[in-house]
Design a protein around this motif. Structure first.
Motif, short mmCIF file in Angstrom:
data_model
loop_
_atom_site.label_atom_id
_atom_site.label_comp_id
_atom_site.label_asym_id
_atom_site.label_seq_id
_atom_site.Cartn_x
_atom_site.Cartn_y
_atom_site.Cartn_z
N SER A 2 0.70 -1.28 -0.05
CA SER A 2 0.30 0.09 -0.22
C SER A 2 0.91 1.10 -0.34
CB SER A 2 -0.91 0.07 1.09
OG SER A 2 -0.05 -0.23 2.71
N VAL A 3 0.04 2.16 -0.06
CA VAL A 3 1.35 3.67 -0.51
C VAL A 3 0.53 4.35 0.91
CG1 VAL A 3 0.88 6.01 -1.04
CG2 VAL A 3 0.69 3.63 -2.87
N LEU A 4 1.26 4.65 1.63
CA LEU A 4 1.42 5.95 3.02
C LEU A 4 0.99 6.84 2.29
CD1 LEU A 4 1.19 5.87 6.18
CD2 LEU A 4 3.98 6.25 5.44
N ILE A 5 0.18 7.67 2.76
CA ILE A 5 -0.05 8.38 2.70
C ILE A 5 -0.24 9.89 3.34
CG2 ILE A 5 -1.37 11.16 2.25
CD1 ILE A 5 -3.34 8.69 -0.23
N LEU A 6 1.19 10.88 3.98
CA LEU A 6 1.03 11.35 5.56
C LEU A 6 0.49 12.93 4.95
CD1 LEU A 6 4.90 11.24 5.43
CD2 LEU A 6 3.79 9.35 6.61
N GLY A 64 5.37 -3.79 4.48
CA GLY A 64 5.36 -3.48 3.40
C GLY A 64 4.53 -2.59 1.97
N VAL A 65 4.28 -0.99 2.90
CA VAL A 65 4.71 -0.54 1.78
C VAL A 65 5.15 0.77 0.72
CG1 VAL A 65 4.72 2.50 2.38
CG2 VAL A 65 3.78 1.11 4.31
N THR A 66 4.58 0.46 -0.53
CA THR A 66 5.43 0.60 -1.79
C THR A 66 5.72 1.91 -2.45
OG1 THR A 66 3.37 0.49 -2.56
CG2 THR A 66 4.23 -1.49 -2.39
N GLY A 67 5.20 3.29 -1.49
CA GLY A 67 5.12 4.09 -2.48
C GLY A 67 4.64 5.84 -1.12
N LEU A 68 5.25 6.16 -0.69
CA LEU A 68 4.93 7.37 -0.13
C LEU A 68 4.73 8.93 -0.40
CD1 LEU A 68 7.12 7.74 3.77
CD2 LEU A 68 6.50 9.47 2.19
N ALA A 243 0.02 3.71 -9.65
CA ALA A 243 1.35 3.78 -10.18
C ALA A 243 2.02 3.25 -8.90
CB ALA A 243 2.23 4.77 -11.21
N HIS A 244 1.68 3.40 -7.86
CA HIS A 244 2.46 2.57 -6.33
C HIS A 244 2.10 1.63 -6.19
CE1 HIS A 244 6.27 4.39 -8.44
NE2 HIS A 244 5.81 5.25 -8.92
#
Ligand code: NAP
Length: 247
Positions: A2-6, A64-68, A243-244
């Motif tokens: 998953s993508v982590l959004i700060l 398993g973060v795949t994008g930030l 995309a990520h």
């Protein structure tokens, strides 16, 4: 994956809604936990610090973060610096989503200062009627200038963050319209506005209002936060999330 959004900003909330609307759901929004009742978001949310760079790196690996996406406030310099370092250590792709800075217009009277301490100094010794809109966390700095009359606007109650003899408090969350801001400032007989150079549309009304009223603005410069590819476009951030791994 998953993508982590700060998050913790209007931009992050807008991105979260865009992700949900586009069916891009495998992302997680992270909030610091500063506000007691954060806005509801249509994505999973986690709340609280990670424990420095090491904690953020651990989190990225464990989850398993795949994008930030760093969609934090331009003045949230510490978490942004941590994100830059954690991204470098883990090698995941990253994008900063940051709002556009304001551009000085004819009629603006800006006293541009580097930080909160310089903003306090810029108010001078003579007592003034100050509209203070720098967020609750920055208030303690103004205890050094107790001679002023402060109209403080924060989302959370001021509490004991600023102990000065002359303080009026407003608790409100933007967006704020320029006309209403001008009325408020005129009614309170404000003679100087203090703001962070946050940028974006939702809090620009006070800057426009100061221009309309011919009032000076103590404008606190954005801190440096390190390097990450950046955009001001929610659509570009959405494309990055899709995309990520956030599908
Ligand atoms: P900061 O000084 O950059 O960060 C201080 C610590 O708070 C960080 O080291 C981190 O703790 C934690 N943190 C900050 N943002 C986080 C997030 N989104 N998720 C998880 N942990 C976070 O941050 P700040 O200026 O206190 O801002 C806190 C939050 O309020 C941010 O989400 C920001 O977008 C929002 N905000 C800030 C402002 C402002 O003017 N500063 C204005 C509006 C909204 P650990 O080191 O333990 O990970």
């Amino acid at each position: 994956m998953s993508v982590l959004i700060l998050g913790g900003t209007r931009e992050a909330a807008t991105l979260a809604r865009a992700c949900a609307n586009a069916g891009v759901r495998d992302c997680l929004v992270s909030l610091a936990g500063r506000t007691a009742a954060p806005q509801a978001l249509p994505l999973p949310v986690r709340i609280g610090g990670f424990g420095g760079v090491e904690g953020l790196v651990r989190f990225i690996r464990a989850e398993g973060v795949t994008g930030l996406v760093d969609a934090t406030h331009p003045f949230a310099a510490r978490i942004s610096a941590h994100a830059v370092q954690a991204v470098a250590q883990t090698g995941i792709p990253a994008l900063a989503l940051h709002r556009q800075g304001w551009v000085k217009q004819a009629g603006d009277i800006w006293l541009e200062v580097a930080d909160l301490a310089a903003a306090v100094t810029a108010l001078g010794i003579r007592p003034r009627r100050v509209f203070l809109t720098i967020g609750r966390q920055g208030l303690p700095a103004f205890a050094a200038a107790p001679q002023h009359h402060y109209l403080v606007r924060t989302i959370e109650p001021v509490g004991d963050a600023l102990a000065v003899p002359h303080l009026a408090e407003l608790n409100a969350r933007g967006p704020f319209d320029a006309r209403a801001e001008a009325e408020l400032m005129a009614r309170a007989q404000v003679d100087v506005l203090v703001t962070k150079h946050s940028g974006g549309a939702s809090t620009y009304g006070k800057v426009e209002a100061a221009r309309m009223l011919g009032l000076p603005v103590v404008m606190i410069a954005r801190p440096a936060t390190g390097h990450m590819p950046a955009t001001q476009s929610v659509d570009e951030a959405l494309a990055f999330v899709a995309a990520h791994g956030g599908m």
